[in-house]
Design a protein around this motif. Structure first.
Motif, PDB file in Angstrom:
ATOM      1  N   ARG A   2       9.662   6.435   1.300  1.00 47.24           N
ATOM      2  CA  ARG A   2       8.622   7.007   0.459  1.00 47.24           C
ATOM      3  C   ARG A   2       7.660   5.916  -0.020  1.00 47.24           C
ATOM      4  NH1 ARG A   2      11.423  10.282  -3.975  1.00 47.24           N
ATOM      5  NH2 ARG A   2      12.801  10.674  -2.235  1.00 47.24           N
ATOM      6  N   GLN A   3       8.239   4.803  -0.451  1.00 47.95           N
ATOM      7  CA  GLN A   3       7.385   3.707  -0.922  1.00 47.95           C
ATOM      8  C   GLN A   3       6.507   3.182   0.214  1.00 47.95           C
ATOM      9  OE1 GLN A   3       6.276   3.093  -3.487  1.00 47.95           O
ATOM     10  NE2 GLN A   3       6.395   1.050  -4.302  1.00 47.95           N
ATOM     11  N   ARG A   4       7.064   3.141   1.435  1.00 43.89           N
ATOM     12  CA  ARG A   4       6.258   2.723   2.579  1.00 43.89           C
ATOM     13  C   ARG A   4       5.117   3.695   2.823  1.00 43.89           C
ATOM     14  NH1 ARG A   4      10.983   1.811   6.310  1.00 43.89           N
ATOM     15  NH2 ARG A   4       9.878   3.194   7.719  1.00 43.89           N
ATOM     16  N   ALA A   5       5.389   4.983   2.598  1.00 48.84           N
ATOM     17  CA  ALA A   5       4.332   5.982   2.775  1.00 48.84           C
ATOM     18  C   ALA A   5       3.200   5.749   1.773  1.00 48.84           C
ATOM     19  CB  ALA A   5       4.904   7.388   2.612  1.00 48.84           C
ATOM     20  N   TRP A   6       3.568   5.425   0.536  1.00 48.54           N
ATOM     21  CA  TRP A   6       2.527   5.149  -0.466  1.00 48.54           C
ATOM     22  C   TRP A   6       1.737   3.910  -0.070  1.00 48.54           C
ATOM     23  CZ3 TRP A   6       0.892   8.526  -3.867  1.00 48.54           C
ATOM     24  CH2 TRP A   6       1.768   9.551  -4.283  1.00 48.54           C
ATOM     25  N   ILE A   7       2.440   2.907   0.439  1.00 47.56           N
ATOM     26  CA  ILE A   7       1.725   1.705   0.866  1.00 47.56           C
ATOM     27  C   ILE A   7       0.818   2.047   2.047  1.00 47.56           C
ATOM     28  CG2 ILE A   7       2.022  -0.588   1.877  1.00 47.56           C
ATOM     29  CD1 ILE A   7       4.548  -0.859   0.149  1.00 47.56           C
ATOM     30  N   ALA A   8       1.303   2.928   2.946  1.00 52.06           N
ATOM     31  CA  ALA A   8       0.461   3.345   4.071  1.00 52.06           C
ATOM     32  C   ALA A   8      -0.814   4.015   3.571  1.00 52.06           C
ATOM     33  CB  ALA A   8       1.239   4.297   4.974  1.00 52.06           C
ATOM     34  N   MET A   9      -0.684   4.811   2.499  1.00 51.30           N
ATOM     35  CA  MET A   9      -1.877   5.441   1.944  1.00 51.30           C
ATOM     36  C   MET A   9      -2.861   4.389   1.456  1.00 51.30           C
ATOM     37  SD  MET A   9      -2.445   7.889  -1.340  1.00 51.30           S
ATOM     38  CE  MET A   9      -2.934   6.511  -2.333  1.00 51.30           C
ATOM     39  N   ALA A  10      -2.324   3.389   0.763  1.00 54.67           N
ATOM     40  CA  ALA A  10      -3.189   2.308   0.288  1.00 54.67           C
ATOM     41  C   ALA A  10      -3.803   1.551   1.472  1.00 54.67           C
ATOM     42  CB  ALA A  10      -2.398   1.362  -0.609  1.00 54.67           C
ATOM     43  N   LEU A  11      -3.067   1.442   2.584  1.00 58.44           N
ATOM     44  CA  LEU A  11      -3.596   0.753   3.758  1.00 58.44           C
ATOM     45  C   LEU A  11      -4.728   1.547   4.391  1.00 58.44           C
ATOM     46  CD1 LEU A  11      -0.497  -0.635   5.650  1.00 58.44           C
ATOM     47  CD2 LEU A  11      -2.157  -1.838   4.245  1.00 58.44           C
ATOM     48  N   ALA A  12      -4.561   2.884   4.444  1.00 62.61           N
ATOM     49  CA  ALA A  12      -5.611   3.722   5.019  1.00 62.61           C
ATOM     50  C   ALA A  12      -6.903   3.584   4.225  1.00 62.61           C
ATOM     51  CB  ALA A  12      -5.160   5.184   5.052  1.00 62.61           C
ATOM     52  N   GLN A  13      -6.749   3.216   2.971  1.00 65.27           N
ATOM     53  CA  GLN A  13      -7.935   2.998   2.130  1.00 65.27           C
ATOM     54  C   GLN A  13      -8.742   1.811   2.647  1.00 65.27           C
ATOM     55  OE1 GLN A  13      -6.731   3.167  -2.002  1.00 65.27           O
ATOM     56  NE2 GLN A  13      -8.772   2.607  -2.733  1.00 65.27           N
ATOM     57  N   ASP A  14      -8.079   0.950   3.425  1.00 67.14           N
ATOM     58  CA  ASP A  14      -8.757  -0.126   4.146  1.00 67.14           C
ATOM     59  C   ASP A  14      -9.485  -1.080   3.195  1.00 67.14           C
ATOM     60  OD1 ASP A  14      -9.506  -1.525   6.390  1.00 67.14           O
ATOM     61  OD2 ASP A  14     -11.327  -0.345   6.703  1.00 67.14           O
ATOM     62  N   THR A  15      -8.750  -1.564   2.198  1.00 65.52           N
ATOM     63  CA  THR A  15      -9.348  -2.496   1.244  1.00 65.52           C
ATOM     64  C   THR A  15      -8.865  -3.910   1.540  1.00 65.52           C
ATOM     65  OG1 THR A  15      -7.500  -2.239  -0.272  1.00 65.52           O
ATOM     66  CG2 THR A  15      -9.370  -0.762  -0.561  1.00 65.52           C
ATOM     67  N   GLU A  16      -9.683  -4.883   1.139  1.00 68.34           N
ATOM     68  CA  GLU A  16      -9.280  -6.262   1.367  1.00 68.34           C
ATOM     69  C   GLU A  16      -8.237  -6.703   0.349  1.00 68.34           C
ATOM     70  OE1 GLU A  16     -11.995  -9.879   1.752  1.00 68.34           O
ATOM     71  OE2 GLU A  16     -13.091  -8.260   2.730  1.00 68.34           O
ATOM     72  N   THR A  17      -8.336  -6.091  -0.832  1.00 67.43           N
ATOM     73  CA  THR A  17      -7.446  -6.470  -1.920  1.00 67.43           C
ATOM     74  C   THR A  17      -6.555  -5.294  -2.285  1.00 67.43           C
ATOM     75  OG1 THR A  17      -9.172  -7.903  -2.752  1.00 67.43           O
ATOM     76  CG2 THR A  17      -7.370  -7.413  -4.253  1.00 67.43           C
ATOM     77  N   LEU A  18      -5.288  -5.589  -2.498  1.00 65.40           N
ATOM     78  CA  LEU A  18      -4.337  -4.533  -2.794  1.00 65.40           C
ATOM     79  C   LEU A  18      -3.526  -4.935  -4.027  1.00 65.40           C
ATOM     80  CD1 LEU A  18      -3.311  -1.879  -1.717  1.00 65.40           C
ATOM     81  CD2 LEU A  18      -1.838  -3.112  -0.141  1.00 65.40           C
ATOM     82  N   LEU A  19      -3.550  -4.066  -5.053  1.00 64.92           N
ATOM     83  CA  LEU A  19      -2.773  -4.337  -6.263  1.00 64.92           C
ATOM     84  C   LEU A  19      -1.584  -3.373  -6.302  1.00 64.92           C
ATOM     85  CD1 LEU A  19      -5.645  -4.551  -8.949  1.00 64.92           C
ATOM     86  CD2 LEU A  19      -4.902  -6.274  -7.314  1.00 64.92           C
ATOM     87  N   LEU A  20      -0.411  -3.894  -6.570  1.00 66.95           N
ATOM     88  CA  LEU A  20       0.779  -3.028  -6.609  1.00 66.95           C
ATOM     89  C   LEU A  20       1.568  -3.271  -7.883  1.00 66.95           C
ATOM     90  CD1 LEU A  20       0.782  -4.520  -3.433  1.00 66.95           C
ATOM     91  CD2 LEU A  20       1.919  -2.345  -3.100  1.00 66.95           C
ATOM     92  N   ASP A  21       1.881  -2.164  -8.580  1.00 71.49           N
ATOM     93  CA  ASP A  21       2.634  -2.273  -9.817  1.00 71.49           C
ATOM     94  C   ASP A  21       4.113  -1.998  -9.526  1.00 71.49           C
ATOM     95  OD1 ASP A  21       3.458  -2.492 -12.373  1.00 71.49           O
ATOM     96  OD2 ASP A  21       2.157  -0.915 -13.183  1.00 71.49           O
ATOM     97  N   GLU A  22       4.914  -3.046  -9.555  1.00 68.87           N
ATOM     98  CA  GLU A  22       6.352  -2.943  -9.296  1.00 68.87           C
ATOM     99  C   GLU A  22       6.658  -2.090  -8.076  1.00 68.87           C
ATOM    100  OE1 GLU A  22       8.885  -2.275 -12.574  1.00 68.87           O
ATOM    101  OE2 GLU A  22       7.560  -3.259 -13.996  1.00 68.87           O
ATOM    102  N   PRO A  23       6.249  -2.570  -6.901  1.00 70.84           N
ATOM    103  CA  PRO A  23       6.456  -1.766  -5.684  1.00 70.84           C
ATOM    104  C   PRO A  23       7.913  -1.603  -5.306  1.00 70.84           C
ATOM    105  CG  PRO A  23       5.653  -3.959  -5.122  1.00 70.84           C
ATOM    106  CD  PRO A  23       5.576  -3.838  -6.616  1.00 70.84           C
ATOM    107  N   THR A  24       8.817  -2.357  -5.942  1.00 63.23           N
ATOM    108  CA  THR A  24      10.233  -2.282  -5.547  1.00 63.23           C
ATOM    109  C   THR A  24      11.100  -1.542  -6.556  1.00 63.23           C
ATOM    110  OG1 THR A  24      10.566  -4.436  -6.550  1.00 63.23           O
ATOM    111  CG2 THR A  24      10.169  -4.401  -4.194  1.00 63.23           C
ATOM    112  N   THR A  25      10.477  -0.999  -7.616  1.00 65.14           N
ATOM    113  CA  THR A  25      11.281  -0.306  -8.631  1.00 65.14           C
ATOM    114  C   THR A  25      12.044   0.853  -8.026  1.00 65.14           C
ATOM    115  OG1 THR A  25       9.342  -0.649  -9.970  1.00 65.14           O
ATOM    116  CG2 THR A  25      11.131   0.514 -11.005  1.00 65.14           C
ATOM    117  N   TYR A  26      13.232   1.066  -8.482  1.00 63.42           N
ATOM    118  CA  TYR A  26      14.101   2.175  -8.079  1.00 63.42           C
ATOM    119  C   TYR A  26      14.549   2.096  -6.631  1.00 63.42           C
ATOM    120  CZ  TYR A  26      12.230   4.160 -12.356  1.00 63.42           C
ATOM    121  OH  TYR A  26      11.850   4.351 -13.648  1.00 63.42           O
ATOM    122  N   LEU A  27      14.303   0.969  -5.953  1.00 63.95           N
ATOM    123  CA  LEU A  27      14.772   0.855  -4.578  1.00 63.95           C
ATOM    124  C   LEU A  27      16.036   0.012  -4.548  1.00 63.95           C
ATOM    125  CD1 LEU A  27      11.438   0.197  -2.651  1.00 63.95           C
ATOM    126  CD2 LEU A  27      12.570   2.360  -3.138  1.00 63.95           C
TER     127      LEU A  27
END
Lengths: 272, 367
Positions: free
Chosen positions: A152-177
Motif C-alpha cells: 500500500r505504501q508503495r502504491a502511495w509512493i507510485a502516486m507521488a511518482l506519477a506526479q512527476d516532481t523533482e522534489t518529493l517530501l514524505l512524512d514518516e513513510p515507514t510508519t506502521y510497516l
C-alpha cells in the motif's frame, strides 16, 4: 556565493514561522536543503519535523517568512505549478474503499491535467512507469484495501511518482510497516534518488535508518535546527543526548558502515 | 492496444491474464482528434449506463401504463410520443402520469448525485445530503409553511423549501468555518443544527392543527403524488446545470476523497472546489427536496450501489449514481401506486423500507 550554491539547493526557508491556531511550532527558521540528495528530518515527538515538512509543501501557510523552491517563493506559485515541481506524501494517508492501485496512481496526474485534457497519452505513460518503478504491476488492478501495508505504501509512493516532481517530501513513510517493509520502502526511495535524481526529504523516526539512507541529516529540537550535516559528522552520542535526552553508544553499522545508535536504557543495562 | 504501453521486461513475469496481474486497463481512454479533449471512464461504465437506462425506461413506461385506469404498454409508449389519438390516453398519460413519472426520475437523479458529492466531500461513505442540512432546513420551512401559514399559496412551497435548504447549508458551512472548512466539523455542526431544527419541527407538528399537520407529514415522507409539468419545469434547469457541472469536477472530487492534505499536495484548490461542490449539492438536493419532499435514503443508497457497479472514480460514478437514483425513485413510486391499490403509498415510504435495512447493512459492514 549565493548564486553559485543556488543551483544545488532545492528548498530554502527564510525566517520561517509556522503555527497551528496560534501555537508557534517553528520560529524564524533558516534552512537550506540540498538538491538531488536524500535528506532525513529527525527529532523527538513534537519537535516540529512534520510541521516543517507541511510548511515546505504549502500545506500549512507560514505566519511569517518564506519557503523557496529553487529560488521561487512557493506561496507565489499557482497551486498546480507547485504540484508539478514538488510532491508530498502525508503521514498514513487514506483512500476510499475499493479504489484500485492503478486508479490511485492515476490521481497523481492531477496537476498535469485541465478541464479539456483530463487523460492524455503522457498521463497514461507516467502511470505505467510509476507502477513499473514501484514493482506493483501484479497488483495494479487490485483494490488498495486488499494489499499489505508495504504494498500500500508503495502504491502511495507510485502516486507521488506519477506526479512527476523533482522534489518529493514524505512524512514518516515507514510508519506502521514491519521491518522488512520499512527497508523495502526505503530502498525504493534510495533508488529513486540514485536513478532518477529526485530530491527526497523525509521525516524518519529511526535514527539508524536515517543514517543509512540519508545523505544529510537535519535534527530538530523544539522547532529549531539542532544540527545539519552528513550522518557520519552529526550523529554523535552528544547529539542523541541533546536532542532526545538519551544516553547512547554510536558504533559503525556492521552492514554499511554508517553510524549506528545503540541506546542505553536506565533500567535495562548490561547483563542485568 | 493496452499491452503495447506496458513496460518491456514486465510482460513475461505476469503472463497469465486475470490471475493477479491483470494487464487490462480498468478504464477506457477517450482521446478524439477533434475536439482536442481527453478523458477516461471505468471500463464497466458504458454497459452499466445502458442497462440502467433500460431499467429506468421500462419502469417509466410501466408507471404510466399501470394504475386504476390501465393503458396497454404499447399504447402508453405511443401516447408518450404523441402517436395516440385516444383522448383518454392522452389525458391520463401525458397530463397526469407522465409528468409525475418524470419528476420521480429527476428527483432520484438529483438526490443521488447530491449524495455522491456529499460522501466525497465528507470523506465518509455514510454521509448523505442531510448532513449538510438540506433535509432539516427544507423540512422546517415546509412545516412552518404548511402548519403556521396554512392559507399561503401552495405553489410557493417548493421555493420556500429550497430557500430553507440553502439557508441551512449556508449556516452549517459558516459555523463550521474556522480559518478553513473541515469535513468532520461540517458533519458535527450539521448534526447539531439538524437536531435543533428537528426539535422545532416536532413542536410545530405537536401543536399544529391536525389537517395541516397531516399535509406536512406527507410532504416530510416524500411523494411525487400529483406532480405536474408545473412542478417538473422549475426542477429541470437545476439538474441540467448542476449534474454536468459536478461531472466536470469529478477529478476534484476524486482528489478531495483522498483527504485535504493530499488534495492540496496535488495542486487542487481545496476550499474553492469544496465550496463549488457544496453549492452543487445544495442546488441538486435542495431543488429535489423542494419538488418531492424529503424522499429518504436515495442520496445514501444510490452512490453505494453505483460504487459497487463501477468503482469509486467519480467520472463514471456520477452518471451511474444518477441513473441508480432515478430507477430507485421510479420503481418506488410504481410500487407505492400498485402494491396496495387503490391506497397509494408515498414513494418516500418505499425508499425508506428499502433504505433502512440497507443502511443498517452498511453500518454493519463498516463495523
Amino acid at each position: 556565493m549565493l548564486l553559485d550554491t543556488a543551483s544545488q539547493i532545492a528548498l530554502t526557508t527564510r525566517k520561517l514561522t509556522l503555527a497551528y491556531d496560534g501555537n508557534v511550532i517553528i520560529r524564524g527558521l533558516d534552512l537550506a536543503i540540498a538538491k538531488g540528495q536524500v535528506t532525513a528530518l529527525v527529532g523527538p515527538n513534537g519537535c516540529g519535523k512534520s510541521t516543517l515538512l507541511r510548511g515546505m509543501a504549502q500545506l500549512l501557510k507560514p505566519k511569517t517568512g518564506t519557503v523557496y523552491l529553487e529560488g521561487d517563493a512557493i506561496a507565489k506559485l499557482p497551486a498546480k505549478t507547485l504540484a508539478k515541481r514538488l510532491g508530498i506524501l502525508p503521514q498514513s494517508p487514506s483512500a476510499p474503499e475499493g479504489l484500485t492501485v492503478r486508479e490511485l496512481v492515476a490521481q497523481g496526474r492531477y496537476p498535469h491535467q485541465n478541464w479539456l485534457q483530463q487523460w492524455s497519452q503522457e498521463d497514461e505513460r507516467q502511470v505505467d512507469q510509476a507502477i513499473a518503478t514501484t514493482d506493483l504491476y501484479e497488483f495494479a488492478n487490485r483494490p488498495l484495501d486488499t494489499l499489505s501495508g508495504g504494498q500500500r505504501q508503495r502504491a502511495w509512493i507510485a502516486m507521488a511518482l506519477a506526479q512527476d516532481t523533482e522534489t518529493l517530501l514524505l512524512d514518516e513513510p515507514t510508519t506502521y510497516l514491519d521491518l522488512a517493509h520499512q527497508l523495502e520502502v526505503l530502498d525504493l526511495l534510495h533508488e529513486l534518488n540514485v536513478n532518477q535524481g529526485k530530491t527526497i526529504v523525509m521525516v524518519l523516526h529511526d535514527l539508524n535508518q536515517a543514517c543509512r539512507y540519508a545523505n544529510e541529516i537535519i535534527s530538530l529540537r523544539s522547532g529549531q535546527v539542532h544540527a545539519q550535516g552528513k550522518p557520519e559528522e552529526v550523529m554523535t552520542e552528544q547529539l542523541v543526548r541533546e536532542v532526545f535526552g538519551l544516553d547512547s553508544r554510536i558504533i559503525p553499522d556492521p552492514v554499511v558502515g554508517t553510524p549506528l545508535c545503540v541506546p542505553i536504557s536506565q533500567v535495562r543495562s548490561r547483563k542485568s | 492496444m493496452a499491452s503495447q504501453s506496458n513496460p518491456p521486461g514486465e510482460l513475461n513475469e505476469f503472463e497469465s491474464p486475470g490471475v493477479g496481474g491483470d494487464r487490462r486497463k480498468p478504464w477506457i481512454s477517450i482521446r478524439p482528434r477533434q475536439p482536442r479533449i481527453s478523458f477516461r471512464v471505468d471500463r464497466r461504465v458504458p454497459l452499466v449506463l445502458a442497462v440502467l437506462s433500460a431499467i429506468a425506461l421500462v419502469s417509466l413506461v410501466l408507471n404510466v401504463s399501470l394504475g386504476e385506469y390501465p393503458v396497454p404498454l404499447w399504447d402508453a409508449v405511443k401516447t408518450i410520443f404523441g402517436l395516440s389519438d385516444n383522448p383518454d390516453y392522452v389525458l391520463v398519460i401525458n397530463s397526469l402520469r407522465l409528468p409525475r413519472a418524470l419528476v420521480a426520475l429527476m428527483v432520484g437523479a438529483g438526490l443521488a448525485v447530491a449524495g455522491t458529492i456529499s460522501q466525497a466531500i465528507a470523506q465518509n461513505p455514510l454521509a448523505a445530503p442531510s448532513i449538510i442540512g438540506i433535509n432539516s432546513g427544507a423540512s422546517l420551512v415546509a412545516i412552518i409553511f404548511l402548519v403556521v401559514f396554512p392559507t399561503a399559496d401552495v405553489t410557493w412551497l417548493p421555493v420556500a423549501a429550497f430557500l430553507g435548504a440553502a439557508a441551512m447549508a449556508l449556516a452549517i458551512y459558516c459555523l463550521a468555518w474556522i480559518g478553513s472548512s473541515s469535513p468532520i466539523r461540517l458533519i458535527l455542526v450539521g448534526i447539531g443544527l439538524t437536531a435543533m431544527t428537528g426539535a422545532i419541527s416536532s413542536i410545530l407538528i405537536t401543536f399544529g392543527r391536525i389537517a395541516n399537520v397531516s399535509q406536512a407529514l406527507v410532504w416530510l415522507t416524500g411523494s411525487v403524488y400529483g406532480r405536474t409539468w408545473q412542478h417538473l419545469l422549475p426542477l429541470l434547469p437545476w439538474l441540467v446545470i448542476f449534474i454536468p457541472l459536478s461531472m466536470v469536477l469529478a477529478r476534484n472530487l476524486d482528489a478531495l476523497n483522498l483527504g485535504d492534505n493530499l488534495a492540496n499536495g496535488l495542486g487542487s484548490r481545496v476550499e474553492w472546489t469544496r465550496g463549488v461542490l457544496l453549492l452543487c449539492t445544495v442546488a441538486l438536493a435542495g431543488s429535489s427536496v423542494a419538488t418531492a419532499g424529503t424522499v429518504g435514503f436515495v442520496g445514501l443508497m444510490a452512490p453505494h450501489l453505483a460504487r459497487q457497479l463501477v468503482g469509486p472514480s467519480h467520472a463514471g460514478l456520477i452518471p451511474v449514481a444518477a441513473l441508480v437514483g432515478a430507477c430507485l425513485v421510479e420503481v418506488s413510486d410504481l410500487a407505492g401506486r400498485i402494491l396496495f391499490a387503490p391506497t397509494e403509498l408515498p414513494c418516500g415510504v418505499i425508499t425508506a423500507i428499502i433504505g433502512a435495512p440497507y443502511f443498517l447493512w452498511l453500518l454493519y459492514r463498516n463495523r
